[in-house]
Design an enzyme around this catalytic site. Structure first.
Site, PDB file in Angstrom:
ATOM      1  N   HIS A 226      71.383  64.487  29.342  1.00 21.44           N
ATOM      2  CA  HIS A 226      70.564  65.183  30.320  1.00 21.44           C
ATOM      3  C   HIS A 226      71.072  66.615  30.485  1.00 21.44           C
ATOM      4  O   HIS A 226      72.284  66.841  30.490  1.00 21.44           O
ATOM      5  CB  HIS A 226      70.625  64.438  31.661  1.00 21.44           C
ATOM      6  N   PRO A 227      70.187  67.586  30.652  1.00 24.82           N
ATOM      7  CA  PRO A 227      70.665  68.973  30.739  1.00 24.82           C
ATOM      8  C   PRO A 227      71.375  69.313  32.039  1.00 24.82           C
ATOM      9  O   PRO A 227      72.131  70.288  32.090  1.00 24.82           O
ATOM     10  CB  PRO A 227      69.382  69.794  30.577  1.00 24.82           C
TER      11      PRO A 227
END
Length: 377
Positions: A226-227
């Site tokens: 996930h960023p």
């Protein structure tokens, strides 16, 4: 009765976005008549094939009826106009301007049938400087920003492993049609729906859009994580990759207990989600020092016992098997495809069970009954 029982849909679309849209409508009871050129939809000629039948075509055109019309032939065009007079919905995905030239454009069809929901699906929409450009899913994925944020940080931009731009445009199309039918019930008026694949793909990227809005920097690739949240990604177990998602501090503390490192809960690197994301490689190494000692199945089971969301990385057959009891899959009823798995819309309607099996239309097989049922024969 299914939700759209009694709704008549003329499907002038071909290949993917439009046919997927109308297949979703057929799934919930609409009478979808697929209007094909004399040589059939392009997907009839695309593999894979089983005994001469395209499985791809069958997946996209389940439970529709087929009539073949040459829209450049005056008699066939008049037949189509008569069908339009009795239709609730028309779906087309010609390049903008083509439907008008064929005599089946939105303005002309709404003049004949003011209650019609006329739905146009195209790459770039009916207006704007790009509207006339041809579009394929790959082009839309590239232009939408999704490829730029998909793949490893040190790798090349990567397409999603399905024609998601086409499918998302079709999904929005079916949603918009249902909304327009509700509005027509209030006003009695139809309308022209303009759906662009590029618009649809841009609208999906809420996480990336929030990153861009926050600091003005376009997000880039970060791989299988996930960023903005850590740990939230793919981790290597002893025999296979596994997905772990600890999106809040409490769940992360459960994960630390699982891997035998509760002492790290107050360490500056591990204390907050923001800190963990800033030090993602170090956090990953800590987690994988444990996951690599266990099989993927054991990691998933142990994580579940500890309240940590986890899952295996499944292939498509495993995924199909895991949702079969939900009614997402059915089977075809067709001499060549009989018993083969068919996909259908995934929503469980309380009042109407999933229909089974799914039928597959032979080209022009339903001409007589369509003309009879739509009261023009």
């Amino acid at each position: 009765m299914p939700a759209l029982s009694g709704i008549r849909v003329l499907d002038l679309s071909r290949v993917l976005a439009g046919p997927f849209c109308t297949s979703l409508l057929a799934d919930i009871g609409a009478d979808v008549v697929k209007v094909e050129p004399p040589n059939g939809d392009d997907t009839r000629h695309l593999g894979p094939f089983v005994e001469g039948m395209s499985v791809y075509f069958a997946m996209l055109n389940r439970d529709k009826r087929s009539i073949a019309l040459d829209l450049k032939n005056d008699e066939d065009l008049r037949t189509l106009w008569s069908l339009v007079d009795r239709a609730d919905v028309l779906v087309e995905n010609f390049r903008p301007g083509v439907a008008d030239r064929l005599g089946v454009g939105a303005e002309a069809m709404l003049a004949r049938n003011p209650g019609l929901i006329y739905t146009s699906i195209s790459g770039f929409g009916q207006t704007g400087e790009m509207s006339a450009r041809p579009a394929y899913d790959l082009i839309i994925q590239a232009m939408s920003g999704i490829m730029e944020t998909t793949g490893r940080a040190d790798g090349e931009p990567t397409k999603v492993g399905e024609s998601i731009a086409d499918l998302q445009a079709g999904l929005y199309g079916s949603w918009a049609i249902c909304a327009a039918l509700v509005e027509r019930g209030r006003t009695g008026r139809g309308q022209h729906l303009d759906i662009a694949m590029l618009d649809a793909m841009v609208s999906l990227q809420l996480t990336n859009a929030s990153l861009l809005a926050a600091d003005g920097t376009p997000p880039t690739r970060v791989g299988n994580r996930h960023p903005v949240s850590t740990p939230f990604g793919v981790y290597q177990a002893a025999d296979a990759p596994v997905v772990l998602a600890a999106a809040n501090d409490r769940t992360f503390q459960n994960l630390l207990a699982l891997i035998g490192r509760p002492d790290l809960a107050d360490h500056p690197t591990y204390r907050t989600d923001e800190a963990r994301t800033a030090h993602e490689p170090e956090v990953r190494a800590t987690i994988e020092s444990w996951t690599r000692q266990h099989s993927a199945a054991d990691v998933v089971a142990l994580a579940g016992q500890q309240g940590v969301p986890a899952g295996p990385v499944q292939d498509l057959q495993q995924a199909l098997d895991s949702v079969r009891h939900r009614g997402v899959t059915g089977h075809f009823q067709h001499p060549a495809l009989d018993g083969m798995t068919a996909l259908r819309q995934p929503v469980a309607f309380q009042n109407t069970p999933h229909a089974s099996p799914s039928t597959t239309p032979e080209l022009d097989a339903h001409r007589a009954e369509v003309l009879h049922d739509w009261t023009i024969g």
